[in-house]
Write a protein that holds these residues in place. Sequence first.
Motif, PDB file in Angstrom:
ATOM      1  N   TRP A  89      11.504  -6.015  11.278  1.00 15.19           N
ATOM      2  CA  TRP A  89      11.380  -5.861   9.875  1.00 15.19           C
ATOM      3  C   TRP A  89       9.830  -5.563   9.543  1.00 15.19           C
ATOM      4  CZ3 TRP A  89      15.053  -7.407   6.355  1.00 15.19           C
ATOM      5  CH2 TRP A  89      16.226  -7.627   6.857  1.00 15.19           C
ATOM      6  N   ARG A  90       9.653  -4.657   8.586  1.00 18.23           N
ATOM      7  CA  ARG A  90       8.413  -4.287   8.253  1.00 18.23           C
ATOM      8  C   ARG A  90       8.431  -3.886   6.718  1.00 18.23           C
ATOM      9  NH1 ARG A  90       9.747   0.696  11.858  1.00 18.23           N
ATOM     10  NH2 ARG A  90      10.781   2.043  10.555  1.00 18.23           N
ATOM     11  N   GLN A  91       7.110  -3.925   5.788  1.00 18.08           N
ATOM     12  CA  GLN A  91       7.040  -3.128   4.766  1.00 18.08           C
ATOM     13  C   GLN A  91       7.320  -1.797   4.983  1.00 18.08           C
ATOM     14  OE1 GLN A  91       6.473  -6.326   2.700  1.00 18.08           O
ATOM     15  NE2 GLN A  91       6.002  -4.524   1.653  1.00 18.08           N
ATOM     16  N   ARG A  92       8.098  -1.280   3.613  1.00 19.52           N
ATOM     17  CA  ARG A  92       8.159   0.126   3.786  1.00 19.52           C
ATOM     18  C   ARG A  92       6.816   0.929   3.508  1.00 19.52           C
ATOM     19  NH1 ARG A  92      12.827  -1.179   0.232  1.00 19.52           N
ATOM     20  NH2 ARG A  92      11.534  -0.456  -1.362  1.00 19.52           N
ATOM     21  N   LYS A  93       6.627   2.149   4.079  1.00 19.45           N
ATOM     22  CA  LYS A  93       5.430   2.722   4.062  1.00 19.45           C
ATOM     23  C   LYS A  93       5.153   3.126   2.697  1.00 19.45           C
ATOM     24  CE  LYS A  93       5.320   4.872   8.565  1.00 19.45           C
ATOM     25  NZ  LYS A  93       6.684   4.673   9.177  1.00 19.45           N
ATOM     26  N   GLU A  94       6.116   3.390   1.536  1.00 16.54           N
ATOM     27  CA  GLU A  94       5.670   3.837   0.410  1.00 16.54           C
ATOM     28  C   GLU A  94       5.396   2.646  -0.350  1.00 16.54           C
ATOM     29  OE1 GLU A  94      10.150   3.769   0.601  1.00 16.54           O
ATOM     30  OE2 GLU A  94       8.633   4.729   1.722  1.00 16.54           O
ATOM     31  N   ALA A  95       5.991   1.336   0.114  1.00 16.63           N
ATOM     32  CA  ALA A  95       5.736   0.135  -0.845  1.00 16.63           C
ATOM     33  C   ALA A  95       4.358  -0.459  -0.336  1.00 16.63           C
ATOM     34  CB  ALA A  95       6.907  -0.900  -0.543  1.00 16.63           C
ATOM     35  N   ALA A  96       3.938  -0.213   0.847  1.00 16.68           N
ATOM     36  CA  ALA A  96       2.845  -0.832   1.377  1.00 16.68           C
ATOM     37  C   ALA A  96       1.464   0.151   0.977  1.00 16.68           C
ATOM     38  CB  ALA A  96       2.696  -0.562   3.033  1.00 16.68           C
ATOM     39  N   SER A  97       1.567   1.335   0.473  1.00 13.04           N
ATOM     40  CA  SER A  97       0.667   1.936  -0.033  1.00 13.04           C
ATOM     41  C   SER A  97       0.424   1.950  -1.537  1.00 13.04           C
ATOM     42  CB  SER A  97       0.788   3.613   0.391  1.00 13.04           C
ATOM     43  OG  SER A  97       2.090   3.871  -0.351  1.00 13.04           O
ATOM     44  N   LYS A  98       1.174   1.179  -2.228  1.00 13.58           N
ATOM     45  CA  LYS A  98       0.961   0.863  -3.640  1.00 13.58           C
ATOM     46  C   LYS A  98      -0.081  -0.299  -4.117  1.00 13.58           C
ATOM     47  CE  LYS A  98       5.756   2.424  -4.876  1.00 13.58           C
ATOM     48  NZ  LYS A  98       6.655   2.315  -5.736  1.00 13.58           N
TER      49      LYS A  98
END
Length: 156
Positions: free
Chosen positions: A147-156
């Motif tokens: 499990w991980r943060q989605r890349k686009e979600a993490a960059s917001k």
Amino acid sequence: MFRYVHTNIIAKDASKLISFYKDVFHCKSINEARNLRGGWVDRLTGLHQVHITGEHLLLPGYGEDHPTLEIFSYDTLKEAVPAEINRPGLAHLAFEVDDVEETLMKVISKGGSRVGELITAEYPNGLEAVFVYAKDPEGNIVELQSWRQRKEAASK
């Protein structure tokens, strides 16, 4: 008191399967090897002159003595029914791992195999999970997940 204690796998070769779960999934010996026989074991199992050998392995990420994966072998085994992901009964064990692809390669290198495709699925709250089903060397199904943060979600 109620608490989950262990899951049992009956192996054709307990020592090989024990080594596999130690190597691949970081299960640990906790000095709970078993060499069981006698009247009480016969009465418990409903079998005659049964002999069971194996070991309890500590599952990673929890306490110092439980829960465990109990890997046993009987001197006399019934014919195995092939594991299928949709067969009624216990379907699979699941392990959260750091890297699904790397762990899958280790499963395969240690005698296991892949069942389906490796997939990435989006979940709410910016999460995603990487999943794949595999089989251990004796054909038991194991789910690998990360499990991980989605890349686009993490960059917001």
